[in-house]
Design an enzyme around this catalytic site. Structure first.
Site, PDB file in Angstrom:
ATOM      1  N   SER A  15       0.966  -1.215   0.036  1.00 30.51           N
ATOM      2  CA  SER A  15      -0.146  -0.088   0.026  1.00 30.51           C
ATOM      3  C   SER A  15       0.853   1.443  -0.042  1.00 30.51           C
ATOM      4  O   SER A  15       0.306   2.348  -0.119  1.00 30.51           O
ATOM      5  CB  SER A  15      -0.861  -0.233   1.211  1.00 30.51           C
ATOM      6  OG  SER A  15      -0.101   0.126   2.267  1.00 30.51           O
ATOM      7  N   SER A 131      15.178  -7.202   4.201  1.00 33.66           N
ATOM      8  CA  SER A 131      15.724  -7.218   5.658  1.00 33.66           C
ATOM      9  C   SER A 131      16.005  -5.459   5.676  1.00 33.66           C
ATOM     10  O   SER A 131      15.390  -4.730   5.207  1.00 33.66           O
ATOM     11  CB  SER A 131      17.041  -7.830   5.635  1.00 33.66           C
ATOM     12  OG  SER A 131      17.673  -7.710   6.679  1.00 33.66           O
TER      13      SER A 131
HETATM   14  N1  LIG Z   1      12.148   2.915   4.234  1.00 39.24           N
HETATM   15  C1  LIG Z   1      13.478   2.485   4.686  1.00 39.24           C
HETATM   16  O1  LIG Z   1      14.385   3.173   4.922  1.00 39.24           O
HETATM   17  C2  LIG Z   1      13.796   1.102   4.818  1.00 39.24           C
HETATM   18  C3  LIG Z   1      15.100   0.480   5.145  1.00 39.24           C
HETATM   19  C4  LIG Z   1      15.551  -0.738   5.184  1.00 39.24           C
HETATM   20  C5  LIG Z   1      14.306  -1.546   5.054  1.00 39.24           C
HETATM   21  N2  LIG Z   1      13.133  -1.335   5.191  1.00 39.24           N
HETATM   22  C6  LIG Z   1      12.174  -1.977   5.061  1.00 39.24           C
HETATM   23  O2  LIG Z   1      11.240  -2.132   3.883  1.00 39.24           O
HETATM   24  C7  LIG Z   1       9.859  -2.585   4.344  1.00 39.24           C
HETATM   25  C8  LIG Z   1       8.939  -1.907   3.633  1.00 39.24           C
HETATM   26  O3  LIG Z   1       9.171  -0.499   4.465  1.00 39.24           O
HETATM   27  P1  LIG Z   1       8.857   1.214   3.809  1.00 39.24           P
HETATM   28  O4  LIG Z   1       9.914   1.669   4.214  1.00 39.24           O
HETATM   29  O5  LIG Z   1       8.106   0.741   2.601  1.00 39.24           O
HETATM   30  O6  LIG Z   1       7.539   1.307   4.855  1.00 39.24           O
HETATM   31  P2  LIG Z   1       5.924   1.866   4.646  1.00 39.24           P
HETATM   32  O7  LIG Z   1       5.919   2.650   3.536  1.00 39.24           O
HETATM   33  O8  LIG Z   1       5.342   2.308   5.968  1.00 39.24           O
HETATM   34  O9  LIG Z   1       5.173   0.566   4.331  1.00 39.24           O
HETATM   35  C9  LIG Z   1       5.016  -0.654   5.108  1.00 39.24           C
HETATM   36  C10 LIG Z   1       4.170  -1.397   4.508  1.00 39.24           C
HETATM   37  O10 LIG Z   1       3.780  -2.584   5.253  1.00 39.24           O
HETATM   38  C11 LIG Z   1       2.527  -3.026   5.661  1.00 39.24           C
HETATM   39  N3  LIG Z   1       2.350  -3.547   6.699  1.00 39.24           N
HETATM   40  C12 LIG Z   1       2.624  -3.074   8.196  1.00 39.24           C
HETATM   41  N4  LIG Z   1       2.425  -3.639   8.905  1.00 39.24           N
HETATM   42  C13 LIG Z   1       1.518  -4.881   8.514  1.00 39.24           C
HETATM   43  C14 LIG Z   1       1.239  -6.046   8.965  1.00 39.24           C
HETATM   44  N5  LIG Z   1       1.044  -6.356  10.237  1.00 39.24           N
HETATM   45  N6  LIG Z   1       0.352  -6.988   8.060  1.00 39.24           N
HETATM   46  C15 LIG Z   1       0.355  -6.650   6.750  1.00 39.24           C
HETATM   47  N7  LIG Z   1       1.023  -5.553   6.383  1.00 39.24           N
HETATM   48  C16 LIG Z   1       1.721  -4.588   7.002  1.00 39.24           C
HETATM   49  C17 LIG Z   1       1.715  -1.572   5.213  1.00 39.24           C
HETATM   50  O11 LIG Z   1       0.457  -1.732   4.819  1.00 39.24           O
HETATM   51  P3  LIG Z   1      -1.035  -1.410   5.462  1.00 39.24           P
HETATM   52  O12 LIG Z   1      -0.709  -0.288   6.473  1.00 39.24           O
HETATM   53  O13 LIG Z   1      -1.696  -0.907   4.327  1.00 39.24           O
HETATM   54  O14 LIG Z   1      -1.488  -2.747   5.850  1.00 39.24           O
HETATM   55  C18 LIG Z   1       2.721  -0.899   4.242  1.00 39.24           C
HETATM   56  O15 LIG Z   1       2.395  -1.338   2.926  1.00 39.24           O
HETATM   57  C19 LIG Z   1       9.686  -2.796   5.635  1.00 39.24           C
HETATM   58  O16 LIG Z   1      10.100  -4.465   5.953  1.00 39.24           O
HETATM   59  C20 LIG Z   1      11.145  -2.091   6.449  1.00 39.24           C
HETATM   60  O17 LIG Z   1      11.646  -2.590   7.472  1.00 39.24           O
HETATM   61  C21 LIG Z   1      12.728   0.184   5.045  1.00 39.24           C
END
Ligand SMILES: NC(=O)c1ccc[n+]([C@@H]2O[C@H](COP(=O)([O-])OP(=O)(O)OC[C@H]3O[C@@H](n4cnc5c(N)ncnc54)[C@H](OP(=O)(O)O)[C@@H]3O)[C@@H](O)[C@H]2O)c1
Length: 274
Positions: A15, A131
């Site tokens: 999303s 990760s």
């Molecule tokens: N952004 C960074 O700097 C970064 C760096 C390293 C790793 N990551 C990793 O990348 C991944 C995605 O992060 P993002 O940065 O894209 O964050 P984001 O924009 O906050 O997106 C998080 C996504 O995870 C979903 N989500 C959260 N809790 C959930 C649950 N219990 N069940 C199902 N879906 C759930 C949310 O969907 P809904 O709320 O619609 O359910 C949303 O689509 C994460 O694993 C994060 O740890 C991010």
């Protein structure tokens, strides 16, 4: 499974942020994409959005069964759903810690367990585990987040070996800072307020963390790496994506004396020894 073949892909947490960018890119490249969100009624450009909460067994089962019923198989899973918990470890309740693990670690495990029987039976499949560089370096005030990603790293190293004889591949993708709503969605532990002994250090470190995230690479850059991983016959155990400086800095952990590396990280986040 040649790289040009259209694949059936399941992207959890599509999303926003990285998951959304992955879903958009993969559907634009002709793959059949299923994204997921906990929120009913969320739509996905170019693909089908399924309702999924990775913390609930039956929700995971239902989403996976829907894809299998509609498309007959799942070729690729991008285990991306996650959130970031912030706060001093001492200030974090066990319940908050468990919630972090239930999404970032057990959520991934649930999805893996749900998709593996079909992948094993077909003798093919790819699971990409999102990760973090925080899964390589323990980050101050993101201790439970880091711990959940460290756990994911260990799980994946083991899983990769176990499923390899069945033709199933598993790979870790470690993004550095990425400009996504993760910053605004960050959950602060309840005790992180004015009563906390860590407040001054916590706020200073969090300011740096948030600034770095807002200056991070685009989620589209991560999606390009996911696409590249889909084209490899045997992907690496782990790969990184993000600003070169962050990737190089993290890599120095392997050969710098551990106290030297720790001092670098501490001083970066404004921490000194008392
Ligand atoms: N952004 C960074 O700097 C970064 C760096 C390293 C790793 N990551 C990793 O990348 C991944 C995605 O992060 P993002 O940065 O894209 O964050 P984001 O924009 O906050 O997106 C998080 C996504 O995870 C979903 N989500 C959260 N809790 C959930 C649950 N219990 N069940 C199902 N879906 C759930 C949310 O969907 P809904 O709320 O619609 O359910 C949303 O689509 C994460 O694993 C994060 O740890 C991010």
């Amino acid at each position: 499974m040649p790289s040009t073949e259209a694949k059936v892909v399941l992207v959890t947490g599509a999303s926003s942020g990285i998951g959304q960018a992955c879903a958009r890119l993969l559907s634009a490249r002709g793959h059949t994409v299923y994204g997921t969100s906990r929120k009913p009624g969320t739509t996905l450009e170019g693909g089908r959005m399924l309702e999924l909460d990775v913390t609930r067994d039956e929700s995971v089962r239902r989403a996976v069964d829907t894809v299998l019923a509609e498309s007959g198989r799942i070729d690729v899973v991008v285990n991306n759903a996650g959130f970031a918990l912030a706060g001093a470890i001492e200030d974090t309740s066990l319940e908050e810690a468990q919630r972090q693990f239930d999404t970032n670690f057990f959520g991934v495990l649930r999805v893996c367990k749900a998709v593996l029987p079909d992948m094993r039976a077909r003798g093919s499949g790819l699971i990409i585990q999102v990760s973090s560089l925080g899964g390589v370096v323990g980050l101050p005030f993101q201790g439970l987040y880091s711990a959940s990603k460290f756990a994911l790293e260990g799980l994946t190293e083991s899983l990769r070996q176990e499923v390899a004889p069945f033709g199933v591949r598993v790979t870790l993708l470690q993004p550095g800072d990425v400009r996504t709503p993760i910053t605004d969605n960050r959950v602060r532990v309840r005790q992180a307020g004015p009563g906390s002994s860590y407040q001054e250090y916590f706020e200073a470190a969090l300011g740096i963390i948030e600034k770095e995230e807002r200056a991070g690479v685009t989620p589209e850059a991560v999606a390009e790496q996911v696409l590249a991983l889909m084209g490899r016959r045997v992907p690496e155990v782990r790969s990184t994506v993000g600003h070169l400086s962050q990737r190089v800095l993290t890599a120095t952990k392997a050969f710098l004396p551990s106290k030297t590396f720790e001092k670098m990280v501490m001083s970066y986040y404004g921490l000194t020894r008392g």
